[in-house]
Design an enzyme around this catalytic site. Sequence first.
Site, PDB file in Angstrom:
ATOM      1  N   HIS A 154       1.935  -8.898   1.325  1.00 28.92           N
ATOM      2  CA  HIS A 154       0.956  -9.814   1.926  1.00 28.92           C
ATOM      3  C   HIS A 154       1.103 -11.260   1.458  1.00 28.92           C
ATOM      4  CE1 HIS A 154      -1.770  -6.066   2.727  1.00 28.92           C
ATOM      5  NE2 HIS A 154      -0.789  -6.184   3.591  1.00 28.92           N
ATOM      6  N   GLY A 169      -4.720   1.740  -7.349  1.00 28.57           N
ATOM      7  CA  GLY A 169      -5.753   0.738  -7.102  1.00 28.57           C
ATOM      8  C   GLY A 169      -5.775   0.154  -5.704  1.00 28.57           C
ATOM      9  N   ASP A 203      -1.210 -11.856  -6.190  1.00 30.19           N
ATOM     10  CA  ASP A 203      -1.085 -12.412  -7.547  1.00 30.19           C
ATOM     11  C   ASP A 203       0.327 -12.156  -8.078  1.00 30.19           C
ATOM     12  OD1 ASP A 203      -0.891  -9.948  -9.187  1.00 30.19           O
ATOM     13  OD2 ASP A 203      -2.979  -9.593  -8.619  1.00 30.19           O
ATOM     14  N   SER A 216      -7.566   0.922  -1.684  1.00 27.82           N
ATOM     15  CA  SER A 216      -8.442   1.765  -0.857  1.00 27.82           C
ATOM     16  C   SER A 216      -7.663   2.381   0.311  1.00 27.82           C
ATOM     17  CB  SER A 216      -9.606   0.932  -0.321  1.00 27.82           C
ATOM     18  OG  SER A 216      -9.113  -0.129   0.474  1.00 27.82           O
ATOM     19  N   ARG A 245      -8.992 -18.837  -5.541  1.00 28.89           N
ATOM     20  CA  ARG A 245      -8.228 -17.636  -5.965  1.00 28.89           C
ATOM     21  C   ARG A 245      -7.120 -18.036  -6.945  1.00 28.89           C
ATOM     22  NH1 ARG A 245     -11.659 -16.523  -3.227  1.00 28.89           N
ATOM     23  NH2 ARG A 245     -12.408 -15.873  -5.223  1.00 28.89           N
ATOM     24  N   GLN A 276       0.491  -4.996  -2.454  1.00 29.61           N
ATOM     25  CA  GLN A 276      -0.309  -5.692  -1.440  1.00 29.61           C
ATOM     26  C   GLN A 276      -0.933  -6.934  -2.061  1.00 29.61           C
ATOM     27  OE1 GLN A 276      -2.835  -2.587   0.875  1.00 29.61           O
ATOM     28  NE2 GLN A 276      -2.202  -1.588  -1.015  1.00 29.61           N
ATOM     29  N   ASN A 277      -0.808  -7.055  -3.385  1.00 27.22           N
ATOM     30  CA  ASN A 277      -1.463  -8.172  -4.077  1.00 27.22           C
ATOM     31  C   ASN A 277      -0.674  -9.457  -3.923  1.00 27.22           C
ATOM     32  OD1 ASN A 277      -3.202  -6.224  -4.854  1.00 27.22           O
ATOM     33  ND2 ASN A 277      -2.461  -6.061  -6.954  1.00 27.22           N
TER      34      ASN A 277
HETATM   35  P1  OAD Z   1      -9.530  -2.941  -1.765  1.00 28.33           P
HETATM   36  O1  OAD Z   1     -10.533  -3.913  -2.268  1.00 28.33           O
HETATM   37  O2  OAD Z   1      -9.642  -2.458  -0.371  1.00 28.33           O
HETATM   38  O3  OAD Z   1      -9.505  -1.672  -2.714  1.00 28.33           O
HETATM   39  C1  OAD Z   1      -9.484  -1.813  -4.096  1.00 28.33           C
HETATM   40  C2  OAD Z   1      -9.285  -0.459  -4.722  1.00 28.33           C
HETATM   41  O4  OAD Z   1      -9.192  -0.653  -6.124  1.00 28.33           O
HETATM   42  C3  OAD Z   1     -10.446   0.522  -4.481  1.00 28.33           C
HETATM   43  O5  OAD Z   1      -9.924   1.761  -4.002  1.00 28.33           O
HETATM   44  C4  OAD Z   1     -11.079   0.678  -5.852  1.00 28.33           C
HETATM   45  O6  OAD Z   1     -11.590   1.980  -6.086  1.00 28.33           O
HETATM   46  C5  OAD Z   1      -9.898   0.406  -6.758  1.00 28.33           C
HETATM   47  N1  OAD Z   1     -10.242  -0.052  -8.122  1.00 28.33           N
HETATM   48  C6  OAD Z   1     -11.270  -0.797  -8.555  1.00 28.33           C
HETATM   49  N2  OAD Z   1     -11.202  -1.010  -9.872  1.00 28.33           N
HETATM   50  C7  OAD Z   1     -10.094  -0.381 -10.297  1.00 28.33           C
HETATM   51  C8  OAD Z   1      -9.462  -0.234 -11.567  1.00 28.33           C
HETATM   52  N3  OAD Z   1      -9.972  -0.792 -12.679  1.00 28.33           N
HETATM   53  N4  OAD Z   1      -8.327   0.484 -11.644  1.00 28.33           N
HETATM   54  C9  OAD Z   1      -7.790   1.043 -10.525  1.00 28.33           C
HETATM   55  N5  OAD Z   1      -8.331   0.938  -9.302  1.00 28.33           N
HETATM   56  C10 OAD Z   1      -9.467   0.229  -9.186  1.00 28.33           C
HETATM   57  O7  OAD Z   1      -8.095  -3.611  -2.022  1.00 28.33           O
HETATM   58  P2  OAD Z   1      -6.671  -3.250  -1.397  1.00 28.33           P
HETATM   59  O8  OAD Z   1      -6.576  -1.817  -1.056  1.00 28.33           O
HETATM   60  O9  OAD Z   1      -5.660  -3.837  -2.284  1.00 28.33           O
HETATM   61  O10 OAD Z   1      -5.037  -8.266   2.256  1.00 28.33           O
HETATM   62  O11 OAD Z   1      -6.742  -4.091  -0.047  1.00 28.33           O
HETATM   63  C11 OAD Z   1      -5.615  -4.207   0.760  1.00 28.33           C
HETATM   64  C12 OAD Z   1      -5.571  -5.557   1.430  1.00 28.33           C
HETATM   65  O12 OAD Z   1      -6.831  -5.847   2.014  1.00 28.33           O
HETATM   66  C13 OAD Z   1      -5.349  -6.709   0.476  1.00 28.33           C
HETATM   67  O13 OAD Z   1      -3.978  -6.915   0.190  1.00 28.33           O
HETATM   68  C14 OAD Z   1      -5.935  -7.885   1.204  1.00 28.33           C
HETATM   69  C15 OAD Z   1      -7.183  -7.221   1.713  1.00 28.33           C
HETATM   70  O14 OAD Z   1      -7.770  -7.756   2.813  1.00 28.33           O
HETATM   71  C16 OAD Z   1      -5.017  -9.541   2.689  1.00 28.33           C
HETATM   72  O15 OAD Z   1      -5.782 -10.415   2.296  1.00 28.33           O
HETATM   73  C17 OAD Z   1      -3.975  -9.802   3.717  1.00 28.33           C
END
Ligand code: OAD
Length: 234
Positions: A112, A178, A97, A180, A64, A94-95
């Site tokens: 996170h 961005g 990066d 879920s 990563r 939550q990122n």
């Molecule tokens: P997810 O992978 O669950 O969700 C990603 C979201 O990004 C989805 O709703 C997509 O529709 C959206 N998406 C994709 N491409 C996009 C774009 N170009 N522009 C805007 N949105 C876009 O990721 P998170 O919700 O961030 O935690 O997940 C939350 C946490 O779960 C993360 O921080 C991580 C993960 O497990 C840990 O590792 C502790």
Amino acid sequence: MVNFLSSVMKKLIILTGAGVSAESGIITFREMGGLWDKYSIEEVASPQAWKKNPQLVLDFYNTRRKQLLDSQPNAAHRALVDLERKYEVHIVTQNVDDLHERAGSTKVLHLHGELMKVRSEKNEKLISTLNGWELKLGDKAEDGEQLRPHIVWFGEAVPMINNAAKLVKSADIMIIIGTSLSVYPAAGLLFEASKSCLKYYIDPIAETQFLPGIELISKKATEGVPHLVEQLLK
Ligand code: OAD
């Protein structure tokens, strides 16, 4: 002068997830082909995983980190910086990066953890910044203990959640980008906002969600964010 300005500026809180960095080439978690399709959370992102197979965990986060060093902030990260001209902006991400910081955002709270940071496996307060991308078994913290990624793993407490909730409670405007909204307590922050807070959700799947009182913008971040920022700066 700065204090006076920030007391009259409206407070704008931005909650971001993996989608804001997707167009920088960083893979999201739960979409088809996402990270959790390829790896099991239990095997790479939990305290049990670290105990059972630390090398596998290190390999996962080293990969990563390597990817992150090859990535650049995109138009969405950059547009959010412009909001600081008119608002008191706080990014709650939550990122793990550092693309918000590299774009120039000045107040970023990482719920996170942070990929470029490492910490003692015995003392969560002994945090340092890694030089380069590789963390190895045998790399020690100041206290002589093994260094581990500075990541909040599943099953661990989220130390910054109360600070984040405080920010959201006092927000005049909230933009969610961005994510879920499937991981708690981060997703619950949405419900901490006041009734009068204007709320926007930018995500290609936004309109598939049932979120009353929130303006749903079904667009990719690099399209939806600059457009909304332009409106908010008018
Ligand atoms: P997810 O992978 O669950 O969700 C990603 C979201 O990004 C989805 O709703 C997509 O529709 C959206 N998406 C994709 N491409 C996009 C774009 N170009 N522009 C805007 N949105 C876009 O990721 P998170 O919700 O961030 O935690 O997940 C939350 C946490 O779960 C993360 O921080 C991580 C993960 O497990 C840990 O590792 C502790």
